[in-house]
Design an enzyme around this catalytic site. Structure first.
Site, PDB file in Angstrom:
ATOM      1  N   HIS A  60      -9.412   3.545  -1.329  1.00  0.00           N
ATOM      2  CA  HIS A  60      -8.017   3.120  -1.153  1.00  0.00           C
ATOM      3  C   HIS A  60      -7.582   2.224  -2.315  1.00  0.00           C
ATOM      4  O   HIS A  60      -7.501   1.004  -2.177  1.00  0.00           O
ATOM      5  CB  HIS A  60      -7.891   2.397   0.202  1.00  0.00           C
ATOM      6  CG  HIS A  60      -6.509   1.976   0.567  1.00  0.00           C
ATOM      7  ND1 HIS A  60      -5.364   2.595   0.084  1.00  0.00           N
ATOM      8  CD2 HIS A  60      -6.068   0.976   1.391  1.00  0.00           C
ATOM      9  CE1 HIS A  60      -4.289   1.996   0.596  1.00  0.00           C
ATOM     10  NE2 HIS A  60      -4.686   1.011   1.374  1.00  0.00           N
ATOM     11  N   CYS A 104       0.826  -1.217   0.000  1.00  0.00           N
ATOM     12  CA  CYS A 104       0.000   0.000   0.000  1.00  0.00           C
ATOM     13  C   CYS A 104       0.857   1.262   0.000  1.00  0.00           C
ATOM     14  O   CYS A 104       0.316   2.369  -0.062  1.00  0.00           O
ATOM     15  CB  CYS A 104      -0.924   0.012   1.211  1.00  0.00           C
ATOM     16  SG  CYS A 104      -1.933  -1.453   1.316  1.00  0.00           S
TER      17      CYS A 104
HETATM   18  N1  COA Z   1     -17.000   1.102   3.706  1.00  0.00           N
HETATM   19  C1  COA Z   1     -18.282   1.444   3.439  1.00  0.00           C
HETATM   20  N2  COA Z   1     -19.066   0.737   2.601  1.00  0.00           N
HETATM   21  C2  COA Z   1     -18.510  -0.324   1.987  1.00  0.00           C
HETATM   22  C3  COA Z   1     -17.177  -0.715   2.216  1.00  0.00           C
HETATM   23  C4  COA Z   1     -16.420   0.048   3.114  1.00  0.00           C
HETATM   24  N3  COA Z   1     -15.143  -0.267   3.376  1.00  0.00           N
HETATM   25  N4  COA Z   1     -16.892  -1.799   1.482  1.00  0.00           N
HETATM   26  C5  COA Z   1     -18.017  -2.092   0.786  1.00  0.00           C
HETATM   27  N5  COA Z   1     -18.992  -1.197   1.091  1.00  0.00           N
HETATM   28  C6  COA Z   1     -20.366  -1.181   0.638  1.00  0.00           C
HETATM   29  C7  COA Z   1     -20.501  -1.429  -0.850  1.00  0.00           C
HETATM   30  O1  COA Z   1     -20.562  -0.220  -1.552  1.00  0.00           O
HETATM   31  C8  COA Z   1     -21.801  -2.209  -0.928  1.00  0.00           C
HETATM   32  O2  COA Z   1     -22.856  -1.276  -0.793  1.00  0.00           O
HETATM   33  P1  COA Z   1     -24.243  -1.491  -1.613  1.00  0.00           P
HETATM   34  O3  COA Z   1     -24.803  -2.780  -1.097  1.00  0.00           O
HETATM   35  O4  COA Z   1     -25.033  -0.280  -1.243  1.00  0.00           O
HETATM   36  O5  COA Z   1     -23.834  -1.548  -3.052  1.00  0.00           O
HETATM   37  C9  COA Z   1     -21.802  -3.045   0.348  1.00  0.00           C
HETATM   38  O6  COA Z   1     -20.986  -2.319   1.283  1.00  0.00           O
HETATM   39  C10 COA Z   1     -21.247  -4.466   0.180  1.00  0.00           C
HETATM   40  O7  COA Z   1     -20.093  -4.365  -0.615  1.00  0.00           O
HETATM   41  P2  COA Z   1     -19.196  -5.625  -0.973  1.00  0.00           P
HETATM   42  O8  COA Z   1     -18.434  -5.280  -2.215  1.00  0.00           O
HETATM   43  O9  COA Z   1     -20.027  -6.870  -0.997  1.00  0.00           O
HETATM   44  O10 COA Z   1     -18.205  -5.665   0.239  1.00  0.00           O
HETATM   45  P3  COA Z   1     -17.205  -6.827   0.559  1.00  0.00           P
HETATM   46  O11 COA Z   1     -17.803  -7.648   1.640  1.00  0.00           O
HETATM   47  O12 COA Z   1     -16.787  -7.514  -0.678  1.00  0.00           O
HETATM   48  O13 COA Z   1     -15.954  -6.039   1.098  1.00  0.00           O
HETATM   49  C11 COA Z   1     -14.691  -5.376   3.010  1.00  0.00           C
HETATM   50  C12 COA Z   1     -16.033  -5.279   2.264  1.00  0.00           C
HETATM   51  C13 COA Z   1     -14.736  -4.372   4.147  1.00  0.00           C
HETATM   52  C14 COA Z   1     -14.511  -6.785   3.555  1.00  0.00           C
HETATM   53  C15 COA Z   1     -13.534  -5.041   2.028  1.00  0.00           C
HETATM   54  O14 COA Z   1     -13.756  -3.771   1.506  1.00  0.00           O
HETATM   55  C16 COA Z   1     -12.188  -5.094   2.688  1.00  0.00           C
HETATM   56  O15 COA Z   1     -11.625  -6.167   2.915  1.00  0.00           O
HETATM   57  N6  COA Z   1     -11.556  -3.926   2.969  1.00  0.00           N
HETATM   58  C17 COA Z   1     -10.198  -3.858   3.471  1.00  0.00           C
HETATM   59  C18 COA Z   1      -9.264  -3.635   2.315  1.00  0.00           C
HETATM   60  C19 COA Z   1      -7.827  -3.780   2.734  1.00  0.00           C
HETATM   61  O16 COA Z   1      -7.458  -4.632   3.508  1.00  0.00           O
HETATM   62  N7  COA Z   1      -6.964  -2.927   2.182  1.00  0.00           N
HETATM   63  C20 COA Z   1      -5.560  -2.947   2.490  1.00  0.00           C
HETATM   64  C21 COA Z   1      -5.343  -2.231   3.772  1.00  0.00           C
HETATM   65  S1  COA Z   1      -3.805  -2.608   4.543  1.00  0.00           S
END
Ligand code: COA
Length: 356
Positions: free
Chosen positions: A314, A78
């Site tokens: 991100h 990142c």
């Molecule tokens: N914050 C707010 N809303 C979020 C979100 C977040 N981080 N991630 C997804 N959403 C929303 C989507 O827009 C979607 O909304 P909708 O139903 O209105 O369309 C809903 O939540 C579900 O989205 P989805 O794509 O199914 O989410 P997901 O379960 O695949 O992923 C996380 C969600 C949080 C698990 C994923 O974003 C994640 O793992 N984030 C961390 C990323 C990371 O580790 N980055 C590196 C950092 S070191």
């Protein structure tokens, strides 16, 4: 003197119709400078090699934009964008090049959550973290649990930090989310890795950002850039409730420049999970130890007005460049801005001080 003279930040979100090269071209063409005056391009990207089988992205972009200058690739999880910026800064500062473009780009949303999560896990320690199935949400979940326990803090403070990010993102037209969060949203938010819920995490994002840095010209001065490293595995750290590499890099920066946190007007920091924001306040010495979570929840300092990683989005390899571009575009005259970008759970941190 090294100066930022131009920048570009794309809309962050989901772009099924654009690949990594399309996004990079968009950023380069979005700059106002004459491309004939550019000596080199530094490209930061984390996952192109794993997800798209592209490990020569820089050269692919060079072909597309038809620029007869060297394109360099940087991959550091990142902090790929931060690393590209750091190397570009050193090349201009040393006189190797006069004017260069730094570009950070990432495409994440073409893949399933499982595939992206697995690709992101490439930034963890293979033997001690990856093989045990520890995702980044799980690693930051461990850090959050320990922090909340050690300082006897309530999880609701993390809710407030996410609410702050979403609230700022409402005024950033490039942000991924334009949705105000309420207390009740956190009750419904799914648990990702205890105690972190979905709304405490940064999302998966496509996006690109670029800046031009130069030996001379009108713009924002890059006063200094510092970096520091720590062990890859959390288990080898002295503490998992701070980001020591950020603390070491910031201390080096404050010492080298004579500017400390209290003199800086605006910050863009790496809030990949809400708990990271709390720790970074402490490691940048904005807050006392154990106080960062309260200060972030109370929005005590001018931090992540873009919406941060949480709500602006991100796109991992682009984030470090976007933070600097955002400061460049939004700093007021006679002010200082600081960008902090890190890899994984903080094995590497970059801090950049700008002056307008
Ligand atoms: N914050 C707010 N809303 C979020 C979100 C977040 N981080 N991630 C997804 N959403 C929303 C989507 O827009 C979607 O909304 P909708 O139903 O209105 O369309 C809903 O939540 C579900 O989205 P989805 O794509 O199914 O989410 P997901 O379960 O695949 O992923 C996380 C969600 C949080 C698990 C994923 O974003 C994640 O793992 N984030 C961390 C990323 C990371 O580790 N980055 C590196 C950092 S070191």
């Amino acid at each position: 003197m090294v100066v930022i003279t131009d920048s570009y930040i794309s809309k962050f979100g989901e772009f099924y119709d654009k690949d990594l090269v399309d996004l990079s071209e968009e950023a380069i063409n979005g700059l106002e400078i004459n491309l004939d005056n550019i000596d080199a391009v530094f490209v930061g990207n984390m996952m192109g090699s794993k997800l798209y089988n592209m490990n020569q992205l820089g050269v692919a972009v060079r072909d597309r934009v038809q620029m007869d200058v060297p394109f360099f690739n940087y991959t550091l999880a990142c902090a790929s964008g931060g690393m590209a910026f750091y190397r570009a800064f050193k090349s201009v500062e040393s006189g190797e090049f006069d004017k260069v473009i730094v570009l950070g780009v990432e495409k994440m949303t073409d893949f399933s959550s499982c595939e992206i999560t697995e690709a992101l896990m490439g930034a963890s320690d293979f033997e001690n973290e990856y093989l045990f199935g520890l995702t980044f949400a799980a690693l930051y979940g461990l850090m959050a649990s320990r922090y909340l326990h050690e300082y006897k803090k309530d999880l609701m403070l993390l809710d407030k930090i996410s609410m702050k990010a979403h609230s700022y993102a409402l005024s950033n037209s490039n942000a991924q989310f334009h949705r105000e969060l309420k207390d009740s949203d956190f009750e419904k938010s799914v648990m990702v890795s205890r105690p972190l819920k979905l709304l405490h995490c940064s999302p998966f994002t496509d996006g690109v950002s670029a800046v031009v840095i130069s030996k001379e010209g009108e713009g924002v001065e890059v006063v200094d850039v510092q970096m520091a490293q720590d062990s890859l595995a959390l288990k080898d750290r002295d503490s998992i409730i701070s980001i020591n590499s950020t603390n070491v890099a910031a201390n080096k920066l404050y010492k080298a420049t004579g500017i400390d946190a209290s003199m800086i007007d605006m910050f863009e920091i790496h809030d990949c999970f809400s708990i990271a924001e709390a720790m970074i306040y402490e490691d940048l010495r904005l807050s006392e130890r154990g106080q960062g979570i309260d200060d972030a929840a109370e929005d005590k300092f001018n931090v992540n007005i873009s919406g941060g990683l949480k709500a602006c989005g991100h796109p991992v390899g682009a984030t470090g460049v976007k933070q600097i571009a955002y400061l460049f575009e939004n700093m007021k005259n006679d002010s200082y801005g600081l960008a902090q970008n890190m890899a994984g759970t903080g094995n590497t941190s970059f801090v950049t001080l700008l002056k307008k």
